[in-house]
Design a protein around this motif. Structure first.
Motif, PDB file in Angstrom:
ATOM      1  N   VAL B 202       5.188  -2.726  -4.244  1.00 47.79           N
ATOM      2  CA  VAL B 202       4.162  -3.326  -3.379  1.00 47.79           C
ATOM      3  C   VAL B 202       3.188  -4.129  -4.236  1.00 47.79           C
ATOM      4  O   VAL B 202       2.455  -3.556  -5.043  1.00 47.79           O
ATOM      5  CB  VAL B 202       3.384  -2.237  -2.613  1.00 47.79           C
ATOM      6  CG1 VAL B 202       2.338  -2.866  -1.694  1.00 47.79           C
ATOM      7  CG2 VAL B 202       4.338  -1.357  -1.811  1.00 47.79           C
ATOM      8  N   CYS B 204      -0.103  -5.799  -5.376  1.00 46.18           N
ATOM      9  CA  CYS B 204      -1.499  -5.549  -4.952  1.00 46.18           C
ATOM     10  C   CYS B 204      -2.488  -6.047  -5.992  1.00 46.18           C
ATOM     11  O   CYS B 204      -3.449  -5.355  -6.322  1.00 46.18           O
ATOM     12  CB  CYS B 204      -1.709  -4.087  -4.614  1.00 46.18           C
ATOM     13  SG  CYS B 204      -1.274  -2.982  -5.921  1.00 46.18           S
ATOM     14  N   ARG B 221      12.003  -1.414   5.601  1.00 47.53           N
ATOM     15  CA  ARG B 221      11.100  -2.565   5.645  1.00 47.53           C
ATOM     16  C   ARG B 221       9.673  -2.035   5.700  1.00 47.53           C
ATOM     17  O   ARG B 221       9.418  -1.005   6.324  1.00 47.53           O
ATOM     18  CB  ARG B 221      11.357  -3.416   6.883  1.00 47.53           C
ATOM     19  CG  ARG B 221      12.797  -3.874   7.029  1.00 47.53           C
ATOM     20  CD  ARG B 221      12.954  -4.732   8.271  1.00 47.53           C
ATOM     21  NE  ARG B 221      12.291  -6.021   8.105  1.00 47.53           N
ATOM     22  CZ  ARG B 221      12.857  -7.052   7.477  1.00 47.53           C
ATOM     23  NH1 ARG B 221      14.068  -6.947   6.981  1.00 47.53           N
ATOM     24  NH2 ARG B 221      12.221  -8.181   7.341  1.00 47.53           N
ATOM     25  N   ARG B 223       5.488  -3.321   6.299  1.00 51.19           N
ATOM     26  CA  ARG B 223       4.476  -4.345   6.568  1.00 51.19           C
ATOM     27  C   ARG B 223       3.228  -3.932   5.802  1.00 51.19           C
ATOM     28  O   ARG B 223       2.744  -2.812   5.960  1.00 51.19           O
ATOM     29  CB  ARG B 223       4.151  -4.409   8.049  1.00 51.19           C
ATOM     30  CG  ARG B 223       5.221  -5.093   8.864  1.00 51.19           C
ATOM     31  CD  ARG B 223       4.669  -5.467  10.237  1.00 51.19           C
ATOM     32  NE  ARG B 223       5.743  -6.007  11.062  1.00 51.19           N
ATOM     33  CZ  ARG B 223       6.608  -5.228  11.724  1.00 51.19           C
ATOM     34  NH1 ARG B 223       6.502  -3.911  11.677  1.00 51.19           N
ATOM     35  NH2 ARG B 223       7.565  -5.761  12.439  1.00 51.19           N
ATOM     36  N   VAL B 224       2.737  -4.852   4.980  1.00 52.04           N
ATOM     37  CA  VAL B 224       1.541  -4.574   4.186  1.00 52.04           C
ATOM     38  C   VAL B 224       0.334  -5.175   4.897  1.00 52.04           C
ATOM     39  O   VAL B 224       0.334  -6.364   5.233  1.00 52.04           O
ATOM     40  CB  VAL B 224       1.665  -5.173   2.767  1.00 52.04           C
ATOM     41  CG1 VAL B 224       0.471  -4.760   1.921  1.00 52.04           C
ATOM     42  CG2 VAL B 224       2.966  -4.736   2.116  1.00 52.04           C
ATOM     43  N   HIS B 225      -0.666  -4.332   5.153  1.00 45.58           N
ATOM     44  CA  HIS B 225      -1.864  -4.771   5.857  1.00 45.58           C
ATOM     45  C   HIS B 225      -3.086  -4.622   4.966  1.00 45.58           C
ATOM     46  O   HIS B 225      -3.141  -3.755   4.106  1.00 45.58           O
ATOM     47  CB  HIS B 225      -2.096  -3.932   7.119  1.00 45.58           C
ATOM     48  CG  HIS B 225      -1.020  -4.069   8.145  1.00 45.58           C
ATOM     49  ND1 HIS B 225      -1.096  -4.946   9.186  1.00 45.58           N
ATOM     50  CD2 HIS B 225       0.172  -3.437   8.268  1.00 45.58           C
ATOM     51  CE1 HIS B 225       0.007  -4.843   9.923  1.00 45.58           C
ATOM     52  NE2 HIS B 225       0.788  -3.936   9.391  1.00 45.58           N
ATOM     53  N   TRP B 226      -4.031  -5.465   5.229  1.00 43.87           N
ATOM     54  CA  TRP B 226      -5.325  -5.409   4.567  1.00 43.87           C
ATOM     55  C   TRP B 226      -6.221  -4.469   5.377  1.00 43.87           C
ATOM     56  O   TRP B 226      -6.404  -4.664   6.566  1.00 43.87           O
ATOM     57  CB  TRP B 226      -5.915  -6.820   4.562  1.00 43.87           C
ATOM     58  CG  TRP B 226      -7.172  -6.970   3.805  1.00 43.87           C
ATOM     59  CD1 TRP B 226      -8.407  -7.204   4.317  1.00 43.87           C
ATOM     60  CD2 TRP B 226      -7.314  -6.931   2.404  1.00 43.87           C
ATOM     61  NE1 TRP B 226      -9.313  -7.295   3.296  1.00 43.87           N
ATOM     62  CE2 TRP B 226      -8.670  -7.132   2.115  1.00 43.87           C
ATOM     63  CE3 TRP B 226      -6.422  -6.736   1.333  1.00 43.87           C
ATOM     64  CZ2 TRP B 226      -9.161  -7.147   0.813  1.00 43.87           C
ATOM     65  CZ3 TRP B 226      -6.900  -6.748   0.042  1.00 43.87           C
ATOM     66  CH2 TRP B 226      -8.257  -6.957  -0.200  1.00 43.87           C
ATOM     67  N   LEU B 246      -2.276  -8.533   8.704  1.00 43.80           N
ATOM     68  CA  LEU B 246      -0.985  -8.544   8.004  1.00 43.80           C
ATOM     69  C   LEU B 246      -1.009  -9.436   6.761  1.00 43.80           C
ATOM     70  O   LEU B 246      -1.394 -10.596   6.823  1.00 43.80           O
ATOM     71  CB  LEU B 246       0.105  -9.028   8.970  1.00 43.80           C
ATOM     72  CG  LEU B 246       1.541  -8.952   8.461  1.00 43.80           C
ATOM     73  CD1 LEU B 246       1.951  -7.513   8.190  1.00 43.80           C
ATOM     74  CD2 LEU B 246       2.499  -9.586   9.457  1.00 43.80           C
ATOM     75  N   LEU B 247      -0.609  -8.842   5.611  1.00 40.38           N
ATOM     76  CA  LEU B 247      -0.556  -9.593   4.353  1.00 40.38           C
ATOM     77  C   LEU B 247       0.868 -10.022   4.021  1.00 40.38           C
ATOM     78  O   LEU B 247       1.104 -11.120   3.529  1.00 40.38           O
ATOM     79  CB  LEU B 247      -1.064  -8.721   3.198  1.00 40.38           C
ATOM     80  CG  LEU B 247      -2.543  -8.451   3.085  1.00 40.38           C
ATOM     81  CD1 LEU B 247      -2.785  -7.397   2.012  1.00 40.38           C
ATOM     82  CD2 LEU B 247      -3.290  -9.720   2.733  1.00 40.38           C
ATOM     83  N   ALA B 248       1.828  -9.127   4.220  1.00 39.76           N
ATOM     84  CA  ALA B 248       3.197  -9.423   3.791  1.00 39.76           C
ATOM     85  C   ALA B 248       4.180  -8.485   4.470  1.00 39.76           C
ATOM     86  O   ALA B 248       3.809  -7.387   4.895  1.00 39.76           O
ATOM     87  CB  ALA B 248       3.322  -9.248   2.273  1.00 39.76           C
ATOM     88  N   GLU B 249       5.423  -8.940   4.604  1.00 43.91           N
ATOM     89  CA  GLU B 249       6.510  -8.069   5.047  1.00 43.91           C
ATOM     90  C   GLU B 249       7.502  -7.991   3.913  1.00 43.91           C
ATOM     91  O   GLU B 249       7.937  -9.013   3.364  1.00 43.91           O
ATOM     92  CB  GLU B 249       7.168  -8.632   6.306  1.00 43.91           C
ATOM     93  CG  GLU B 249       6.225  -8.649   7.492  1.00 43.91           C
ATOM     94  CD  GLU B 249       6.953  -8.912   8.812  1.00 43.91           C
ATOM     95  OE1 GLU B 249       7.846  -8.112   9.147  1.00 43.91           O
ATOM     96  OE2 GLU B 249       6.622  -9.896   9.469  1.00 43.91           O
ATOM     97  N   LEU B 250       7.847  -6.755   3.516  1.00 43.41           N
ATOM     98  CA  LEU B 250       8.728  -6.548   2.368  1.00 43.41           C
ATOM     99  C   LEU B 250       9.928  -5.715   2.797  1.00 43.41           C
ATOM    100  O   LEU B 250       9.842  -4.911   3.727  1.00 43.41           O
ATOM    101  CB  LEU B 250       7.992  -5.787   1.258  1.00 43.41           C
ATOM    102  CG  LEU B 250       6.633  -6.323   0.804  1.00 43.41           C
ATOM    103  CD1 LEU B 250       5.942  -5.323  -0.098  1.00 43.41           C
ATOM    104  CD2 LEU B 250       6.804  -7.666   0.105  1.00 43.41           C
TER     105      LEU B 250
END
Lengths: 125, 252
Positions: B202, B204, B221, B223-226, B246-250
């Motif tokens: 992740v 960061c 999968r 979802r990275v959130h702020w 939402l910052l990114a989907e990995l």
């Protein structure tokens, strides 16, 4: 990806290698104090702060010892005292004195420690 | 606002960046924490550590309560038995309300990471280590991890990233660092990592490394959130918005 390396000022190594034998010969009360000093020196080393700034009444986690610096601390103490403290004990230690007493138990319950204490202090039998 | 429960084989991650001391624009409501959390927050003498601990735990409760549509104070946290010794210091769990949600929390040097999923999850965030920490810690790792590190350029980020994968996995297992670090390979090759877990790096920021481990064999999968500090304040908190944060989907 490489990133610029920050300079890493380090205090000089806290204790000479393997002071275990000398500590085993110390009087129990003196040994407790020396071990807590050693613990604070080594914590200061891995956190890159002066030993005097290491608060005696904080958990190691609250002092800033994380999992990686906890392992670094464990490896350094193992090298200096020739004992193998548990990483999880170090990470859960409520204060430096508790960690010092735990190290004291490991130090004096190891086989070499028992033999040396018996020779040094017959009254301990 | 209610957050949607993450779909199968996926997780939501919430990253909290602690604001510089003195620059908070609101106050945390520490009565949202339980007695044990309040006590831990109160005994930390360093202000920065106290703020990070408090905001991470207020954040965890706010996030979980948003998924479950309940009051943060109504959440009861507990610990599972440790798989190594059966003592109650295994994975943290929600004891109430009854829910399929699993979670994990990590914080280090100004940053907190929360993972939420319907499968067991472990997350870890760490400050990038020093070269000296890397030198001293490397011999404790799995032999193949040591070989991998020795073969590449000396890089504190590569080591730190590997470490967070390992710790996230061990937190997912529930053993934490009670399980010897040399047992499991969490190096760069996903095919050689422990079966039954999906591990994701992740990103960061430049000062930290982080990873998440999800139980399952399907491609995971996240979802990275702020998690903005403004969503945690006592008065007029900003809403927790699933899309706008939402910052990114990995993917693993």
């Amino acid at each position: 990806m490489s990133r610029p390396q920050e300079p890493e000022p380090r205090l000089p190594p806290a204790a000479p290698p393997s002071s275990g034998p000398a500590l085993r010969h110390a009087h129990p009360a003196e040994r407790g104090r020396l071990l807590e000093d050693l613990v604070r020196q080594e914590i200061g080393y891995v956190l890159n702060c002066p030993p005097a700034a290491v608060d005696r009444h904080q958990t190691l986690t609250d002092l800033g010892v994380g999992s990686m610096t906890g392992l670094e601390l464990q490896r350094r103490i193992a090298a200096v005292l020739a004992i193998e403290p548990e990483l999880t004990f170090i990470l859960r230690a409520p204060d430096t004195g508790t960690l010092a007493r735990y190290l004291d138990r490991l130090l004096t319950s190891s086989k070499a420690g028992t033999e040396q204490r018996d020779i040094a202090d017959p009254a301990a039998k | 606002m209610t957050l949607p429960i993450p779909p199968q084989s996926s997780a939501d991650l919430w990253i909290l960046r602690q604001p510089p001391l003195g620059s908070c624009t609101g106050e945390l409501d520490l009565t949202e924490l339980d007695a044990a959390e309040q006590s831990r927050a109160g005994t930390c003498r360093r202000e920065a550590g106290r703020l990070l601990y408090s905001s991470a735990h207020v954040g965890l409760r706010r996030v979980l309560s948003a998924y479950l549509d309940v009051d943060p104070r109504s959440l009861r946290m507990g610990r599972e038995a440790c798989p190594c010794c059966d003592e109650p210091h295994g994975r943290p769990v929600l004891e109430a309300p009854d829910t399929p949600l699993h979670f994990s929390l990590s914080h280090s040097n100004g940053m907190a990471l929360i993972g939420v999923s319907t499968v067991p999850i472990g997350v870890d965030v760490e400050k990038v280590p020093t070269t000296e920490t890397v030198r001293v810690c490397t011999p404790a790792l799995h032999p193949d991890e040591q070989r991998e590190l020795a073969a590449g350029p000396q890089d504190v980020v590569v080591f730190g990233q590997m470490w967070t994968r390992k710790e996230a996995y061990l937190k997912g297992l529930g053993t934490g660092l009670g399980r010897p670090l040399a047992y499991d390979y969490l190096g760069a090759d996903p095919a050689l990592r422990p079966y039954g877990w999906e591990v994701i790096d992740v990103p960061c920021g430049p000062q930290h490394v982080a990873a998440a481990a999800l139980r399952g064999t399907q491609r995971a999968r996240v979802r990275v959130h702020w998690l903005a500090m403004e969503t945690l304040y006592k008065d007029n908190p900003a809403p927790l918005d699933h899309q706008r944060s939402l910052l990114a989907e990995l993917a693993a």
